[in-house]
Design a protein around this motif. Structure first.
Motif, mmCIF file in Angstrom:
data_model
loop_
_atom_site.group_PDB
_atom_site.id
_atom_site.type_symbol
_atom_site.label_atom_id
_atom_site.label_comp_id
_atom_site.label_asym_id
_atom_site.label_seq_id
_atom_site.Cartn_x
_atom_site.Cartn_y
_atom_site.Cartn_z
ATOM 1 N N ARG A 72 0.857 -1.169 -0.006
ATOM 2 C CA ARG A 72 0.070 -0.120 -0.142
ATOM 3 C C ARG A 72 0.738 1.333 0.215
ATOM 4 N N THR A 73 0.777 2.067 -1.040
ATOM 5 C CA THR A 73 1.671 3.009 -1.305
ATOM 6 C C THR A 73 1.153 4.426 -1.041
ATOM 7 N N LEU A 74 -0.074 4.409 -0.524
ATOM 8 C CA LEU A 74 -0.966 5.833 -0.061
ATOM 9 C C LEU A 74 -1.676 5.613 1.069
ATOM 10 N N GLY A 75 -1.326 6.225 2.264
ATOM 11 C CA GLY A 75 -1.991 5.848 3.525
ATOM 12 C C GLY A 75 -3.139 7.023 3.671
ATOM 13 N N HIS A 76 -4.278 6.691 4.356
ATOM 14 C CA HIS A 76 -5.273 7.814 4.588
ATOM 15 C C HIS A 76 -5.350 7.798 6.156
ATOM 16 N N MET A 77 -5.172 9.040 6.823
ATOM 17 C CA MET A 77 -5.721 8.919 8.225
ATOM 18 C C MET A 77 -6.549 10.321 8.580
ATOM 19 N N VAL A 78 -7.482 10.452 9.277
ATOM 20 C CA VAL A 78 -8.271 11.256 9.716
ATOM 21 C C VAL A 78 -8.516 11.461 11.265
ATOM 22 N N LEU A 79 -8.240 12.615 11.591
ATOM 23 C CA LEU A 79 -8.531 13.019 13.192
ATOM 24 C C LEU A 79 -9.929 13.023 13.387
ATOM 25 N N PRO A 80 -10.342 12.249 14.645
ATOM 26 C CA PRO A 80 -11.845 12.613 14.927
ATOM 27 C C PRO A 80 -11.865 14.204 15.483
ATOM 28 N N PHE A 122 4.852 5.255 9.701
ATOM 29 C CA PHE A 122 5.150 5.577 8.362
ATOM 30 C C PHE A 122 6.744 6.246 8.350
ATOM 31 N N GLY A 123 7.178 6.678 9.575
ATOM 32 C CA GLY A 123 8.605 7.166 9.639
ATOM 33 C C GLY A 123 9.697 5.754 9.979
ATOM 34 N N ARG A 124 9.151 5.016 10.270
ATOM 35 C CA ARG A 124 10.334 3.988 10.739
ATOM 36 C C ARG A 124 10.372 2.642 9.900
ATOM 37 N N HIS A 125 9.404 2.333 9.111
ATOM 38 C CA HIS A 125 9.357 0.973 8.687
ATOM 39 C C HIS A 125 9.437 1.154 6.850
ATOM 40 N N THR A 126 10.167 0.219 6.465
ATOM 41 C CA THR A 126 10.431 0.267 4.928
ATOM 42 C C THR A 126 9.411 -0.221 4.091
ATOM 43 N N ASP A 127 8.386 -1.179 4.716
ATOM 44 C CA ASP A 127 7.334 -1.770 3.968
ATOM 45 C C ASP A 127 6.092 -0.889 4.123
ATOM 46 N N THR A 128 6.091 0.562 4.906
ATOM 47 C CA THR A 128 4.884 1.224 4.823
ATOM 48 C C THR A 128 4.540 2.353 3.490
ATOM 49 N N GLY A 181 1.568 9.745 3.120
ATOM 50 C CA GLY A 181 0.304 9.665 4.073
ATOM 51 C C GLY A 181 -0.447 10.930 3.958
ATOM 52 N N TYR A 182 -1.683 10.828 3.786
ATOM 53 C CA TYR A 182 -2.513 11.878 3.626
ATOM 54 C C TYR A 182 -3.455 11.906 4.713
ATOM 55 N N ILE A 183 -3.201 12.919 5.808
ATOM 56 C CA ILE A 183 -3.792 13.378 6.892
ATOM 57 C C ILE A 183 -5.212 14.293 6.753
ATOM 58 N N ARG A 184 -6.338 14.071 7.390
ATOM 59 C CA ARG A 184 -7.192 15.274 7.094
ATOM 60 C C ARG A 184 -7.899 15.396 8.568
ATOM 61 N N ASN A 185 -8.653 16.670 8.781
ATOM 62 C CA ASN A 185 -9.351 17.071 9.709
ATOM 63 C C ASN A 185 -8.412 17.522 10.883
ATOM 64 N N LEU A 186 -7.232 18.135 10.435
ATOM 65 C CA LEU A 186 -6.326 18.654 11.287
ATOM 66 C C LEU A 186 -6.569 20.179 11.862
ATOM 67 N N GLY A 217 -6.476 22.154 6.884
ATOM 68 C CA GLY A 217 -6.679 21.258 7.746
ATOM 69 C C GLY A 217 -6.100 19.905 7.235
ATOM 70 N N GLU A 218 -5.450 19.905 6.307
ATOM 71 C CA GLU A 218 -5.074 18.651 5.369
ATOM 72 C C GLU A 218 -3.422 18.690 5.387
ATOM 73 N N ALA A 219 -2.825 17.688 5.281
ATOM 74 C CA ALA A 219 -1.544 17.556 5.450
ATOM 75 C C ALA A 219 -0.944 16.155 4.564
ATOM 76 N N LEU A 220 0.291 16.217 4.149
ATOM 77 C CA LEU A 220 0.814 14.968 3.242
ATOM 78 C C LEU A 220 2.193 14.690 4.157
ATOM 79 N N LEU A 221 2.457 13.593 4.342
ATOM 80 C CA LEU A 221 3.860 13.070 4.839
ATOM 81 C C LEU A 221 4.235 12.333 3.549
ATOM 82 N N ILE A 222 5.573 12.741 3.224
ATOM 83 C CA ILE A 222 6.088 12.663 2.017
ATOM 84 C C ILE A 222 7.319 11.883 2.438
ATOM 85 N N ASN A 223 7.579 10.548 2.209
ATOM 86 C CA ASN A 223 8.920 9.807 2.267
ATOM 87 C C ASN A 223 9.677 10.383 0.992
ATOM 88 N N ASN A 224 10.863 11.214 1.279
ATOM 89 C CA ASN A 224 11.392 11.763 0.172
ATOM 90 C C ASN A 224 12.701 10.886 -0.621
#
Length: 359
Positions: A31-39, A85-91, A95-100, A306-313
């Motif tokens: 899975r190369t795109l992750g979705h995350m939403v804050l309650p 997301f920051g520590r593993h090679t297979d993640t 990462g797309y984070i919403r509702n920040l 209110g949205e952000a992207l975490l990008i592995n460079n």
């Protein structure tokens, strides 16, 4: 653009080895795109805490400790997903984070590409740095935004046609953020991650950020093209900011490097937005194929406040579509950080004035 769930290897389900034993189980899809939403309740609670915090640039190490405390109030599953997301090679590579949380009041978009002097609160900066702190350590480089830790990514009239964060009217090519280095390699001291956070969208809402993961790119390339891309047949041009501000618009090319390196199941990719010089005609053809492959597999995100992207460079390349800037105080406004897992391997670049800022 697609947002695929990708399996980079052929399935072995119901197959047997020549010996008659069952073949190894097929690997899980990548899975190369992750979705995350804050309650909503979490967003509001964190937003209240961030609104009470002062300008983080005044005491950045204290501010980072405070943001760690605030981040610890995230739901455990969400906190783990960001940490993973920051520590593993297979993640996922993005990462797309919403509702920040967002600032209650947002002044006009600065016209000079620098930080706003009229912004009364620092919620956006807190969100950006808190996310960065979960991935590693935010760092600065004197040749990028004068060493600032928080970069304001804003269209600027003089840079509209450039392959830089000041551009708007041209497609910003697929690239990762590199850093000029006298050692001749621009892919060594560069950031491990970028965090992009949206304060204000463009007027028409058409500016899209694309991300193409090296695992997906490799999947659609033929063996000969991959062989060429894994050979030191390319020279990267220095970042546009360095070329503009330091080199007087002259090319500053790296030593010969490969575009793709590392294990097949966890490749690293390096490509500069400001130009790449292929050293043979075959290498140029392979380079051209990379850009088309990126368009085939890229994820597309239209960032909103209110949205952000975490990008592995290192795992992939990102790009930005063109949009119309009006320079009227209401243009697109993102903030960005450069993040390293640690600063030890780039300690030779550290400045005496600030231990987070490098040459």
């Amino acid at each position: 653009m697609s947002t695929p769930v990708v399996d980079n290897r052929p399935t072995t389900e119901n197959k047997r080895e020549p010996s008659g034993r069952p073949a190894p189980a097929a690997p899980q899809p990548v899975r190369t795109l992750g979705h995350m939403v804050l309650p909503d309740a979490v967003r509001d609670a964190i937003g209240r805490q961030l609104a009470a915090e002062p300008d983080p640039n005044d005491r950045i190490d204290y501010a980072m400790a405070r943001y760690h405390q605030i981040s610890a109030t995230l739901p455990t599953d969400l906190l783990q997903e960001i940490l993973d997301f920051g520590r593993h090679t297979d993640t996922p590579g993005v990462g797309y984070i919403r509702n920040l949380p967002v600032d209650e009041y947002l002044p006009k978009t600065p016209g000079d590409g620098g930080p706003s002097r009229a912004k009364p609160s620092f919620v956006a900066e807190g969100v950006l740095l808190a996310l960065s702190g979960l991935l590693g350590e935010p760092v600065g480089f004197l040749t990028e935004k004068n060493g600032q830790l928080v970069h304001d990514v804003i269209p600027v009239p003089g840079g509209a046609m450039t392959q830089t964060n000041q551009g708007s009217t041209v497609f910003l090519n697929f690239h990762n953020d590199i850093v000029h280095d006298l050692i001749g390699r621009y892919d060594v001291s560069n950031p491990d991650f970028l965090v992009l956070s949206c304060l204000r969208a463009d007027h028409e809402g058409i500016a899209a950020t694309h991300y193409a993961d090296a695992r997906d790119i490799s999947r659609v390339l033929d063996d000969r093209t991959l062989e060429l891309l894994r050979s030191p047949l390319f020279r990267l041009n220095a970042p546009g900011s360095y070329v503009r501000d330091v080199a007087g618009d002259a090319e500053v090319l790296s030593d010969p490097v490969a575009i793709i390196s590392g294990p097949e199941d966890a490749p690293e990719i390096s490509l500069s937005a400001n130009g790449v010089r292929a050293m043979t005609s075959a290498a140029q053809a392979a380079l051209d194929r990379v850009q088309s492959a990126c368009r085939e597999v890229a994820h597309e995100v239209f960032l909103r406040p209110g949205e952000a992207l975490l990008i592995n460079n290192r795992k992939g390349l990102h790009a930005r579509t063109q949009f119309t800037a009006r320079y009227d105080g209401a243009d697109r406004w993102l903030q960005r950080t450069y993040v390293r897992r640690n600063q030890w391997s780039i300690r030779y670049r550290q400045t005496p004035e600030n231990r987070r800022v490098h040459y």
